[in-house]
Design a protein around this motif. Structure first.
Motif, PDB file in Angstrom:
ATOM      1  N   HIS A 132       0.821  -1.216   0.000  1.00 40.99           N
ATOM      2  CA  HIS A 132       0.000   0.000   0.000  1.00 40.99           C
ATOM      3  C   HIS A 132       0.862   1.277   0.000  1.00 40.99           C
ATOM      4  CE1 HIS A 132      -2.777   2.999   1.465  1.00 40.99           C
ATOM      5  NE2 HIS A 132      -2.037   3.153   2.541  1.00 40.99           N
ATOM      6  N   ILE A 133       1.743   1.415   1.002  1.00 43.86           N
ATOM      7  CA  ILE A 133       2.476   2.678   1.113  1.00 43.86           C
ATOM      8  C   ILE A 133       3.556   2.810   0.034  1.00 43.86           C
ATOM      9  CG2 ILE A 133       4.132   1.840   2.857  1.00 43.86           C
ATOM     10  CD1 ILE A 133       2.674   5.384   2.388  1.00 43.86           C
ATOM     11  N   ARG A 174       7.731 -10.803  -2.289  1.00 46.68           N
ATOM     12  CA  ARG A 174       7.804 -12.245  -2.039  1.00 46.68           C
ATOM     13  C   ARG A 174       7.283 -13.002  -3.256  1.00 46.68           C
ATOM     14  NH1 ARG A 174       4.249 -12.423   3.247  1.00 46.68           N
ATOM     15  NH2 ARG A 174       3.097 -11.024   1.878  1.00 46.68           N
ATOM     16  N   LYS A 221       4.077 -10.425  -8.666  1.00 44.53           N
ATOM     17  CA  LYS A 221       3.656  -9.125  -8.132  1.00 44.53           C
ATOM     18  C   LYS A 221       4.743  -8.069  -8.382  1.00 44.53           C
ATOM     19  CE  LYS A 221       2.260  -7.012  -3.802  1.00 44.53           C
ATOM     20  NZ  LYS A 221       2.435  -7.182  -2.367  1.00 44.53           N
ATOM     21  N   ALA A 242       9.428  -1.250   3.012  1.00 45.97           N
ATOM     22  CA  ALA A 242       8.009  -0.903   3.208  1.00 45.97           C
ATOM     23  C   ALA A 242       7.173  -2.116   3.600  1.00 45.97           C
ATOM     24  CB  ALA A 242       7.457  -0.254   1.939  1.00 45.97           C
ATOM     25  N   THR A 243       7.781  -3.009   4.361  1.00 46.77           N
ATOM     26  CA  THR A 243       7.043  -4.156   4.907  1.00 46.77           C
ATOM     27  C   THR A 243       6.290  -3.699   6.173  1.00 46.77           C
ATOM     28  OG1 THR A 243       9.150  -4.686   5.943  1.00 46.77           O
ATOM     29  CG2 THR A 243       8.492  -6.073   4.077  1.00 46.77           C
ATOM     30  N   PRO A 244       5.399  -4.555   6.714  1.00 49.96           N
ATOM     31  CA  PRO A 244       4.776  -4.221   8.015  1.00 49.96           C
ATOM     32  C   PRO A 244       5.839  -4.076   9.112  1.00 49.96           C
ATOM     33  CG  PRO A 244       3.602  -6.018   6.922  1.00 49.96           C
ATOM     34  CD  PRO A 244       4.853  -5.801   6.131  1.00 49.96           C
ATOM     35  N   HIS A 261       6.776  -5.281  11.921  1.00 52.86           N
ATOM     36  CA  HIS A 261       7.541  -6.353  12.588  1.00 52.86           C
ATOM     37  C   HIS A 261       8.683  -6.874  11.723  1.00 52.86           C
ATOM     38  CE1 HIS A 261       5.013  -8.705   9.951  1.00 52.86           C
ATOM     39  NE2 HIS A 261       5.600  -9.829  10.331  1.00 52.86           N
ATOM     40  N   LEU A 262       8.666  -6.550  10.419  1.00 54.27           N
ATOM     41  CA  LEU A 262       9.737  -7.027   9.540  1.00 54.27           C
ATOM     42  C   LEU A 262      10.817  -5.980   9.292  1.00 54.27           C
ATOM     43  CD1 LEU A 262       7.462  -8.939   7.032  1.00 54.27           C
ATOM     44  CD2 LEU A 262       9.026  -9.929   8.715  1.00 54.27           C
ATOM     45  N   LYS A 306       8.179   4.024   8.918  1.00 51.64           N
ATOM     46  CA  LYS A 306       7.941   4.196  10.347  1.00 51.64           C
ATOM     47  C   LYS A 306       6.967   3.133  10.827  1.00 51.64           C
ATOM     48  CE  LYS A 306       4.137   5.249  10.558  1.00 51.64           C
ATOM     49  NZ  LYS A 306       2.889   4.619  10.096  1.00 51.64           N
ATOM     50  N   ALA A 327      11.559   6.736   7.786  1.00 55.59           N
ATOM     51  CA  ALA A 327      10.731   7.488   6.835  1.00 55.59           C
ATOM     52  C   ALA A 327       9.628   8.283   7.547  1.00 55.59           C
ATOM     53  CB  ALA A 327      10.139   6.531   5.798  1.00 55.59           C
ATOM     54  N   ARG A 379      -2.651  -6.200  10.015  1.00 54.39           N
ATOM     55  CA  ARG A 379      -1.432  -5.623  10.593  1.00 54.39           C
ATOM     56  C   ARG A 379      -1.761  -4.543  11.627  1.00 54.39           C
ATOM     57  NH1 ARG A 379       0.658  -0.840   9.609  1.00 54.39           N
ATOM     58  NH2 ARG A 379      -0.123   0.368   7.869  1.00 54.39           N
ATOM     59  N   TYR A 419       2.280  -8.553  14.213  1.00 54.05           N
ATOM     60  CA  TYR A 419       2.706  -7.541  13.231  1.00 54.05           C
ATOM     61  C   TYR A 419       3.087  -6.212  13.900  1.00 54.05           C
ATOM     62  CZ  TYR A 419       0.581 -10.389   9.460  1.00 54.05           C
ATOM     63  OH  TYR A 419       0.255 -11.375   8.573  1.00 54.05           O
ATOM     64  N   ASP A 440       1.378   2.756  14.834  1.00 50.81           N
ATOM     65  CA  ASP A 440       0.993   3.023  13.447  1.00 50.81           C
ATOM     66  C   ASP A 440       0.754   4.506  13.184  1.00 50.81           C
ATOM     67  OD1 ASP A 440       0.518   1.674  10.926  1.00 50.81           O
ATOM     68  OD2 ASP A 440      -1.474   2.555  11.052  1.00 50.81           O
ATOM     69  N   TYR A 471       5.649  12.635  -0.200  1.00 48.39           N
ATOM     70  CA  TYR A 471       6.709  11.652   0.072  1.00 48.39           C
ATOM     71  C   TYR A 471       8.010  12.010  -0.676  1.00 48.39           C
ATOM     72  CZ  TYR A 471       2.947   8.917   2.082  1.00 48.39           C
ATOM     73  OH  TYR A 471       1.891   8.511   2.847  1.00 48.39           O
TER      74      TYR A 471
HETATM   75  N1  LIG Z   1       4.524   6.965   5.693  1.00 43.29           N
HETATM   76  C1  LIG Z   1       3.235   6.753   5.609  1.00 43.29           C
HETATM   77  O1  LIG Z   1       2.434   7.630   5.310  1.00 43.29           O
HETATM   78  C2  LIG Z   1       2.727   5.359   5.831  1.00 43.29           C
HETATM   79  C3  LIG Z   1       1.406   5.034   5.482  1.00 43.29           C
HETATM   80  C4  LIG Z   1       1.002   3.713   5.623  1.00 43.29           C
HETATM   81  C5  LIG Z   1       1.873   2.767   6.119  1.00 43.29           C
HETATM   82  N2  LIG Z   1       3.139   3.117   6.481  1.00 43.29           N
HETATM   83  C6  LIG Z   1       4.067   2.123   7.026  1.00 43.29           C
HETATM   84  O2  LIG Z   1       4.469   1.278   5.969  1.00 43.29           O
HETATM   85  C7  LIG Z   1       4.573  -0.065   6.420  1.00 43.29           C
HETATM   86  C8  LIG Z   1       3.753  -0.945   5.505  1.00 43.29           C
HETATM   87  O3  LIG Z   1       2.402  -0.564   5.571  1.00 43.29           O
HETATM   88  P1  LIG Z   1       1.383  -0.913   4.367  1.00 43.29           P
HETATM   89  O4  LIG Z   1       0.076  -0.346   4.759  1.00 43.29           O
HETATM   90  O5  LIG Z   1       1.979  -0.566   3.073  1.00 43.29           O
HETATM   91  O6  LIG Z   1       1.321  -2.507   4.546  1.00 43.29           O
HETATM   92  P2  LIG Z   1       0.808  -3.627   3.580  1.00 43.29           P
HETATM   93  O7  LIG Z   1       0.358  -3.061   2.272  1.00 43.29           O
HETATM   94  O8  LIG Z   1      -0.131  -4.484   4.351  1.00 43.29           O
HETATM   95  O9  LIG Z   1       2.136  -4.520   3.409  1.00 43.29           O
HETATM   96  C9  LIG Z   1       3.241  -4.078   2.708  1.00 43.29           C
HETATM   97  C10 LIG Z   1       3.894  -5.252   2.001  1.00 43.29           C
HETATM   98  O10 LIG Z   1       4.707  -5.998   2.907  1.00 43.29           O
HETATM   99  C11 LIG Z   1       4.988  -7.283   2.328  1.00 43.29           C
HETATM  100  N3  LIG Z   1       4.960  -8.309   3.355  1.00 43.29           N
HETATM  101  C12 LIG Z   1       6.004  -9.084   3.707  1.00 43.29           C
HETATM  102  N4  LIG Z   1       5.693  -9.936   4.672  1.00 43.29           N
HETATM  103  C13 LIG Z   1       4.395  -9.714   4.968  1.00 43.29           C
HETATM  104  C14 LIG Z   1       3.505 -10.310   5.879  1.00 43.29           C
HETATM  105  N5  LIG Z   1       3.881 -11.281   6.712  1.00 43.29           N
HETATM  106  N6  LIG Z   1       2.247  -9.853   5.893  1.00 43.29           N
HETATM  107  C15 LIG Z   1       1.858  -8.858   5.076  1.00 43.29           C
HETATM  108  N7  LIG Z   1       2.682  -8.258   4.186  1.00 43.29           N
HETATM  109  C16 LIG Z   1       3.937  -8.691   4.124  1.00 43.29           C
HETATM  110  C17 LIG Z   1       3.950  -7.470   1.239  1.00 43.29           C
HETATM  111  O11 LIG Z   1       4.618  -7.311   0.004  1.00 43.29           O
HETATM  112  P3  LIG Z   1       5.084  -8.554  -0.889  1.00 43.29           P
HETATM  113  O12 LIG Z   1       4.163  -9.688  -0.592  1.00 43.29           O
HETATM  114  O13 LIG Z   1       4.911  -8.011  -2.259  1.00 43.29           O
HETATM  115  O14 LIG Z   1       6.491  -8.858  -0.561  1.00 43.29           O
HETATM  116  C18 LIG Z   1       2.980  -6.307   1.432  1.00 43.29           C
HETATM  117  O15 LIG Z   1       2.399  -5.889   0.236  1.00 43.29           O
HETATM  118  C19 LIG Z   1       4.113  -0.079   7.882  1.00 43.29           C
HETATM  119  O16 LIG Z   1       5.220  -0.192   8.739  1.00 43.29           O
HETATM  120  C20 LIG Z   1       3.416   1.271   8.071  1.00 43.29           C
HETATM  121  O17 LIG Z   1       3.624   1.841   9.361  1.00 43.29           O
HETATM  122  C21 LIG Z   1       3.568   4.392   6.325  1.00 43.29           C
END
Ligand SMILES: NC(=O)c1ccc[n+]([C@@H]2O[C@H](COP(=O)([O-])OP(=O)(O)OC[C@H]3O[C@@H](n4cnc5c(N)ncnc54)[C@H](OP(=O)(O)O)[C@@H]3O)[C@@H](O)[C@H]2O)c1
Length: 327
Positions: free
Chosen positions: A13-14, A36, A40, A72-74, A76-77, A96, A122, A164, A170, A177, A279
């Motif tokens: 997503h992010i 992974r 994708k 940009a993983t969740p 915990h990673l 973050k 970030a 997450r 997570y 968050d 960003y």
């Molecule tokens: N700066 C901001 O404005 C902002 C906004 C939202 C989120 N964030 C941060 O960005 C991070 C990711 O958030 P998101 O909302 O982008 O998360 P998300 O879409 O749920 O996950 C991001 C990616 O992580 C990978 N991944 C690897 N292991 C995983 C697992 N066990 N479960 C789920 N996904 C896994 C997946 O990519 P693949 O399968 O393709 O490898 C997934 O698409 C978080 O730490 C959050 O705090 C920041």
């Protein structure tokens, strides 16, 4: 200026938002994407115009042509993904919160510093022009000595114990968050507090659905911060000095407008339209640091991230929010 070749680790997503920001930076080369799933990674590569797609994160970390990796993983990673990149000598911009707790971050910081590799969290808000403007005005004494800060961040997230946002595995919970944003603002403006009080409402998974935080400072200032997944809050920030106030208009963490008023004077409004989605500014900072050969940002260094993570740890301790897998 040489081009900076970016690698995206986890196109979720992010990452989509971040890449939309990267695209407006002339010297940013959209180089490689690692997921992974190879399929994708290929889809993301084609959609945004990257050159290479990898079906595992370690292939990206081992590519000798990558200059910097955006993790940009969740939450915990972040620790293991960033560690792998640093150990391969790759500069990292990590989403973050950079880790789940300060214990993990101390290890990452030592690794980055020992290996002389760039690392930055970030916290994109720090680099937005509106935030630069308020720091300048406060520094020039425009509103006098800071006395009070009120800031919040809330949205309604449907309860899903596996997501997450709610799963403790997570690093779920509103504080890590989104509460990290008002806590960041308090640290930026007022420093580390002398007194920390916090109350949480927990979700059935044991992570915090909502947190209310009160901070007290040596200077005599107070901060009142809130975060929640239970409702949409106004998500604004009000900074009060003894000679006036500054309001960051919704949503404050990406302020489109800053309102400044000194007591008994007309309110001034400053507008800050982003180049793309905001960003791009953190990415530009990373590129400037790399071009200068720096291993830390002078604007958002690792000591600041350590303080931020220690403050988040202390708030969690106050309201007994524990991550059994990491704490
Ligand atoms: N700066 C901001 O404005 C902002 C906004 C939202 C989120 N964030 C941060 O960005 C991070 C990711 O958030 P998101 O909302 O982008 O998360 P998300 O879409 O749920 O996950 C991001 C990616 O992580 C990978 N991944 C690897 N292991 C995983 C697992 N066990 N479960 C789920 N996904 C896994 C997946 O990519 P693949 O399968 O393709 O490898 C997934 O698409 C978080 O730490 C959050 O705090 C920041």
């Amino acid at each position: 200026m040489p081009k900076t070749r970016w690698g995206i680790l986890a196109p979720g997503h992010i990452a989509r938002g971040f890449v939309a920001g990267l695209k407006v930076i002339e010297d940013a080369e959209l180089y490689a994407v690692a997921s992974r799933s190879h399929e994708k990674a290929q889809e993301f590569t084609q959609e945004f115009g990257f050159q290479k797609a990898y079906g595992s994160y370690d292939e990206l970390a081992n590519d000798p042509d990558v200059d910097v990796i955006y993790v940009a993983t969740p939450h915990h990673l972040h620790f293991e993904n960033t560690m792998m990149c640093l150990q391969n000598g790759k500069a990292v911009l990590c989403e973050k919160p950079i880790t789940i707790n300060s214990k993990q971050l101390e290890i990452l910081v030592k690794t980055a510093r020992d290996n002389k590799v760039f690392l930055m969290e970030a916290v994109w808000t720090r680099f937005l022009p509106g935030i630069g403007k308020i720091l300048q005005m406060i520094g020039e004494g425009h509103i006098g000595n800071l006395k009070m800060l009120n800031a919040d961040f809330g949205f309604k997230a449907p309860y899903n114990p596996e997501s997450r946002l709610f799963n403790p595995v997570y690093g779920g919970g509103s504080l890590l968050d989104i509460g990290i944003y008002p806590v960041f603002l308090s640290l930026l403006l007022l420093g580390y507090p002398k007194e920390i009080k916090a109350v949480a409402v927990k979700a059935p998974t044991g992570v915090d659905e909502s947190v209310s935080i009160s901070l007290g400072y040596e200077s005599g200032a107070l901060a009142s911060l809130h975060c929640t997944f239970a409702t949409f809050t106004t998500t604004d920030a009000n900074i009060y000095g003894d000679q006036g106030k500054i309001q960051l208009r919704q949503q404050w963490f990406r302020p489109a407008a800053v309102l400044v008023s000194r007591h008994n004077e007309k309110q001034e409004e400053y507008e800050f339209p982003a180049l793309a989605n905001g960003y791009e500014y953190e990415a530009m900072e990373v590129m400037q640091c790399l071009n200068k050969g720096l291993t830390e940002s002078a604007i958002l260094g690792l000591d600041f991230s350590l303080q931020l993570m220690r403050l988040l740890d202390a708030i969690r301790k106050e309201c007994n929010i524990v991550y059994p897998d990491y704490d």
